[in-house]
Write a protein that holds these residues in place. Structure first.
Motif, PDB file in Angstrom:
ATOM      1  N   TYR A 154      11.213  63.959  37.069  1.00 39.30           N
ATOM      2  CA  TYR A 154       9.867  64.470  36.790  1.00 39.30           C
ATOM      3  C   TYR A 154       9.866  65.913  36.288  1.00 39.30           C
ATOM      4  CZ  TYR A 154       8.170  60.207  38.903  1.00 39.30           C
ATOM      5  OH  TYR A 154       7.913  58.886  39.163  1.00 39.30           O
ATOM      6  N   ARG A 155      11.067  66.442  36.088  1.00 34.04           N
ATOM      7  CA  ARG A 155      11.232  67.778  35.496  1.00 34.04           C
ATOM      8  C   ARG A 155      10.489  68.851  36.287  1.00 34.04           C
ATOM      9  NH1 ARG A 155      10.719  66.356  28.986  1.00 34.04           N
ATOM     10  NH2 ARG A 155      12.435  64.809  28.960  1.00 34.04           N
ATOM     11  N   VAL A 156      10.727  68.824  37.599  1.00 33.06           N
ATOM     12  CA  VAL A 156      10.160  69.834  38.488  1.00 33.06           C
ATOM     13  C   VAL A 156      11.254  70.300  39.442  1.00 33.06           C
ATOM     14  CG1 VAL A 156       7.810  68.907  38.388  1.00 33.06           C
ATOM     15  CG2 VAL A 156       9.388  68.093  40.161  1.00 33.06           C
ATOM     16  N   GLU A 157      10.977  71.380  40.172  1.00 38.43           N
ATOM     17  CA  GLU A 157      11.922  71.860  41.174  1.00 38.43           C
ATOM     18  C   GLU A 157      11.863  70.961  42.422  1.00 38.43           C
ATOM     19  OE1 GLU A 157      14.029  74.334  40.717  1.00 38.43           O
ATOM     20  OE2 GLU A 157      13.239  74.734  38.689  1.00 38.43           O
ATOM     21  N   GLU A 158      12.948  70.956  43.198  1.00 41.80           N
ATOM     22  CA  GLU A 158      12.971  70.151  44.416  1.00 41.80           C
ATOM     23  C   GLU A 158      11.863  70.569  45.378  1.00 41.80           C
ATOM     24  OE1 GLU A 158      16.652  69.146  46.390  1.00 41.80           O
ATOM     25  OE2 GLU A 158      17.789  69.679  44.587  1.00 41.80           O
ATOM     26  N   ALA A 159      11.556  71.857  45.415  1.00 38.99           N
ATOM     27  CA  ALA A 159      10.484  72.326  46.288  1.00 38.99           C
ATOM     28  C   ALA A 159       9.148  71.697  45.884  1.00 38.99           C
ATOM     29  CB  ALA A 159      10.396  73.845  46.244  1.00 38.99           C
ATOM     30  N   GLU A 160       8.953  71.490  44.581  1.00 35.71           N
ATOM     31  CA  GLU A 160       7.725  70.858  44.102  1.00 35.71           C
ATOM     32  C   GLU A 160       7.685  69.385  44.485  1.00 35.71           C
ATOM     33  OE1 GLU A 160       4.002  70.479  42.204  1.00 35.71           O
ATOM     34  OE2 GLU A 160       5.130  72.209  42.940  1.00 35.71           O
ATOM     35  N   VAL A 161       8.842  68.730  44.474  1.00 35.41           N
ATOM     36  CA  VAL A 161       8.922  67.336  44.922  1.00 35.41           C
ATOM     37  C   VAL A 161       8.435  67.235  46.369  1.00 35.41           C
ATOM     38  CG1 VAL A 161      10.498  65.450  45.523  1.00 35.41           C
ATOM     39  CG2 VAL A 161      10.756  66.659  43.343  1.00 35.41           C
ATOM     40  N   LYS A 162       8.953  68.086  47.228  1.00 34.44           N
ATOM     41  CA  LYS A 162       8.570  68.074  48.637  1.00 34.44           C
ATOM     42  C   LYS A 162       7.082  68.351  48.801  1.00 34.44           C
ATOM     43  CE  LYS A 162      13.162  69.740  50.011  1.00 34.44           C
ATOM     44  NZ  LYS A 162      13.911  70.849  50.639  1.00 34.44           N
ATOM     45  N   LYS A 163       6.581  69.296  48.036  1.00 31.49           N
ATOM     46  CA  LYS A 163       5.169  69.662  48.127  1.00 31.49           C
ATOM     47  C   LYS A 163       4.273  68.480  47.746  1.00 31.49           C
ATOM     48  CE  LYS A 163       1.821  72.928  46.142  1.00 31.49           C
ATOM     49  NZ  LYS A 163       1.651  74.062  45.195  1.00 31.49           N
ATOM     50  N   ARG A 164       4.638  67.796  46.652  1.00 29.07           N
ATOM     51  CA  ARG A 164       3.815  66.667  46.203  1.00 29.07           C
ATOM     52  C   ARG A 164       3.889  65.491  47.177  1.00 29.07           C
ATOM     53  NH1 ARG A 164       4.493  66.131  39.595  1.00 29.07           N
ATOM     54  NH2 ARG A 164       4.198  68.339  39.091  1.00 29.07           N
ATOM     55  N   LEU A 165       5.047  65.237  47.732  1.00 26.18           N
ATOM     56  CA  LEU A 165       5.176  64.155  48.703  1.00 26.18           C
ATOM     57  C   LEU A 165       4.320  64.407  49.937  1.00 26.18           C
ATOM     58  CD1 LEU A 165       9.009  63.357  48.558  1.00 26.18           C
ATOM     59  CD2 LEU A 165       7.128  61.890  47.792  1.00 26.18           C
ATOM     60  N   LEU A 166       4.352  65.625  50.431  1.00 27.26           N
ATOM     61  CA  LEU A 166       3.531  65.961  51.597  1.00 27.26           C
ATOM     62  C   LEU A 166       2.051  65.770  51.294  1.00 27.26           C
ATOM     63  CD1 LEU A 166       5.385  69.124  52.952  1.00 27.26           C
ATOM     64  CD2 LEU A 166       5.212  66.892  54.072  1.00 27.26           C
ATOM     65  N   ALA A 167       1.635  66.192  50.108  1.00 33.02           N
ATOM     66  CA  ALA A 167       0.224  66.063  49.726  1.00 33.02           C
ATOM     67  C   ALA A 167      -0.182  64.597  49.618  1.00 33.02           C
ATOM     68  CB  ALA A 167      -0.021  66.789  48.409  1.00 33.02           C
ATOM     69  N   MET A 168       0.676  63.773  49.001  1.00 32.16           N
ATOM     70  CA  MET A 168       0.368  62.361  48.850  1.00 32.16           C
ATOM     71  C   MET A 168       0.311  61.660  50.204  1.00 32.16           C
ATOM     72  SD  MET A 168      -0.191  61.287  45.698  1.00 32.16           S
ATOM     73  CE  MET A 168      -1.205  62.772  45.614  1.00 32.16           C
ATOM     74  N   ARG A 169       1.191  62.034  51.126  1.00 31.76           N
ATOM     75  CA  ARG A 169       1.178  61.428  52.456  1.00 31.76           C
ATOM     76  C   ARG A 169      -0.131  61.724  53.177  1.00 31.76           C
ATOM     77  NH1 ARG A 169       7.227  63.728  53.444  1.00 31.76           N
ATOM     78  NH2 ARG A 169       8.348  62.094  52.273  1.00 31.76           N
ATOM     79  N   GLU A 170      -0.590  62.941  53.055  1.00 35.02           N
ATOM     80  CA  GLU A 170      -1.856  63.293  53.693  1.00 35.02           C
ATOM     81  C   GLU A 170      -3.012  62.538  53.059  1.00 35.02           C
ATOM     82  OE1 GLU A 170      -2.451  65.067  56.448  1.00 35.02           O
ATOM     83  OE2 GLU A 170      -0.263  65.021  56.600  1.00 35.02           O
ATOM     84  N   GLU A 171      -2.971  62.377  51.740  1.00 33.01           N
ATOM     85  CA  GLU A 171      -4.037  61.646  51.068  1.00 33.01           C
ATOM     86  C   GLU A 171      -4.010  60.168  51.441  1.00 33.01           C
ATOM     87  OE1 GLU A 171      -5.069  62.471  46.984  1.00 33.01           O
ATOM     88  OE2 GLU A 171      -3.764  64.250  46.986  1.00 33.01           O
ATOM     89  N   LEU A 172      -2.819  59.600  51.590  1.00 30.52           N
ATOM     90  CA  LEU A 172      -2.738  58.203  51.997  1.00 30.52           C
ATOM     91  C   LEU A 172      -3.271  58.019  53.412  1.00 30.52           C
ATOM     92  CD1 LEU A 172      -1.960  55.290  51.502  1.00 30.52           C
ATOM     93  CD2 LEU A 172       0.374  55.835  52.271  1.00 30.52           C
ATOM     94  N   ARG A 173      -2.957  58.926  54.306  1.00 31.96           N
ATOM     95  CA  ARG A 173      -3.506  58.835  55.664  1.00 31.96           C
ATOM     96  C   ARG A 173      -5.034  58.857  55.630  1.00 31.96           C
ATOM     97  NH1 ARG A 173       0.964  62.489  56.792  1.00 31.96           N
ATOM     98  NH2 ARG A 173       2.496  61.466  58.125  1.00 31.96           N
ATOM     99  N   ALA A 174      -5.587  59.714  54.776  1.00 28.79           N
ATOM    100  CA  ALA A 174      -7.049  59.779  54.663  1.00 28.79           C
ATOM    101  C   ALA A 174      -7.615  58.460  54.131  1.00 28.79           C
ATOM    102  CB  ALA A 174      -7.451  60.942  53.757  1.00 28.79           C
ATOM    103  N   GLU A 175      -6.915  57.850  53.169  1.00 30.71           N
ATOM    104  CA  GLU A 175      -7.387  56.578  52.618  1.00 30.71           C
ATOM    105  C   GLU A 175      -7.301  55.467  53.663  1.00 30.71           C
ATOM    106  OE1 GLU A 175      -8.904  55.899  49.984  1.00 30.71           O
ATOM    107  OE2 GLU A 175      -8.567  57.597  48.654  1.00 30.71           O
ATOM    108  N   ILE A 176      -6.254  55.453  54.469  1.00 32.47           N
ATOM    109  CA  ILE A 176      -6.136  54.444  55.522  1.00 32.47           C
ATOM    110  C   ILE A 176      -7.258  54.612  56.538  1.00 32.47           C
ATOM    111  CG2 ILE A 176      -4.726  53.699  57.482  1.00 32.47           C
ATOM    112  CD1 ILE A 176      -2.257  54.217  55.725  1.00 32.47           C
TER     113      ILE A 176
END
Length: 259
Positions: free
Chosen positions: A200-222
């Motif tokens: 995805y042509r991003v830094e590893e820190a950005e990967v971690k940041k996006r994963l954390l954000a998506m996990r929180e959003e999925l919890r909200a959707e559940i």
């Protein structure tokens, strides 16, 4: 049971979002409000009911579909749903009790169904792939366990679908794809953060940041899906725990890469 045997339901038919308060509507003396709530209830819960019936009575696909229709006809003709009390437990567990009670009434209900008593209760126009997640387990000999798996799978898959569509609408599909390619992949084939960063042509820190954000959003959707399917405030924590303890530790606490 094979996942390709049924055409019941339809894409996004389960757990539909509605302005109607489903549980309140099921208790309403207003026929129009009750009918609206009952329609939503049918769409929300026919998959778990179908799986229970098919597992409990060892029925083939077509017979199980007929009995599922008959079950909802039986519910529409009595006041069982009006007796549901959210303070005493979840609708998921209450419906499971009603399915056990249905065994003594199924032949009468099936007879009325075949005479045209409930021709529009449920829609039967889904594609077979929709059942992969709820009918693919060959161990489905326990109808209550099969019912719970079907309910849980529907909640999770609907939440994931809503998250995907929202990310696409908001121009964040890459973030969702990154999440999908890590958290939703089997551990054996899950890429590393480094692999995802390169893809995805991003830094590893950005990967971690996006994963954390998506996990929180999925919890909200559940959480939102639980509300849509009639889980009240008093039972939300219990149903939340049921979903995540059964979904697996890697989902309850999303996967973390060991440095």
């Amino acid at each position: 049971m094979r996942a390709d045997e049924t055409n019941m339901g339809g894409p996004d038919r389960a757990f539909l979002e509605t302005a109607t308060d489903m549980v309140a509507g099921l208790h309403s003396p207003d026929p129009l409000r009750y009918t609206s709530a009952f329609d939503v209830f049918c769409k929300n819960y026919w998959k778990p009911a179908y799986v229970y019936i098919r597992s409990a009575w060892a029925k083939g696909n077509e017979d199980a579909k007929d009995l599922t229709q008959a079950f909802f006809l039986w519910l529409s003709e009595n006041d069982a749903l009006k007796k549901f009390e959210p303070d005493r437990g979840s609708l998921r567990r209450y419906l499971r009790v009603l399915l056990r009670s249905f065994v003594g009434h199924r032949e009468d209900a099936l007879g009325r169904l075949k005479r045209g008593g409930a021709s529009t209760l449920l829609s039967l126009d889904a594609g077979p792939a929709e059942f992969d997640a709820i009918l693919s387990d060959p161990r489905s000999t326990d109808p209550e366990a099969a019912y719970d798996r079907a309910w849980r799978s529907t909640v999770i898959l609907q939440a994931i679908g809503r998250l995907s569509r929202r990310c696409a609408t908001e121009g964040r599909i890459d973030s969702y794809r990154l999440f999908e390619n890590y958290d939703l992949m089997p551990e054996a084939v899950r890429p590393t953060y480094k692999d995802l960063a390169a893809r995805y042509r991003v830094e590893e820190a950005e990967v971690k940041k996006r994963l954390l954000a998506m996990r929180e959003e999925l919890r909200a959707e559940i959480h939102a899906e639980l509300t849509r399917c009639g889980v009240g405030d008093g039972d939300i924590d219990c149903e939340w725990s049921f979903i995540f303890e059964s979904w697996g530790g890697s989902r309850a606490e999303p996967a973390r890469e060991v440095p």
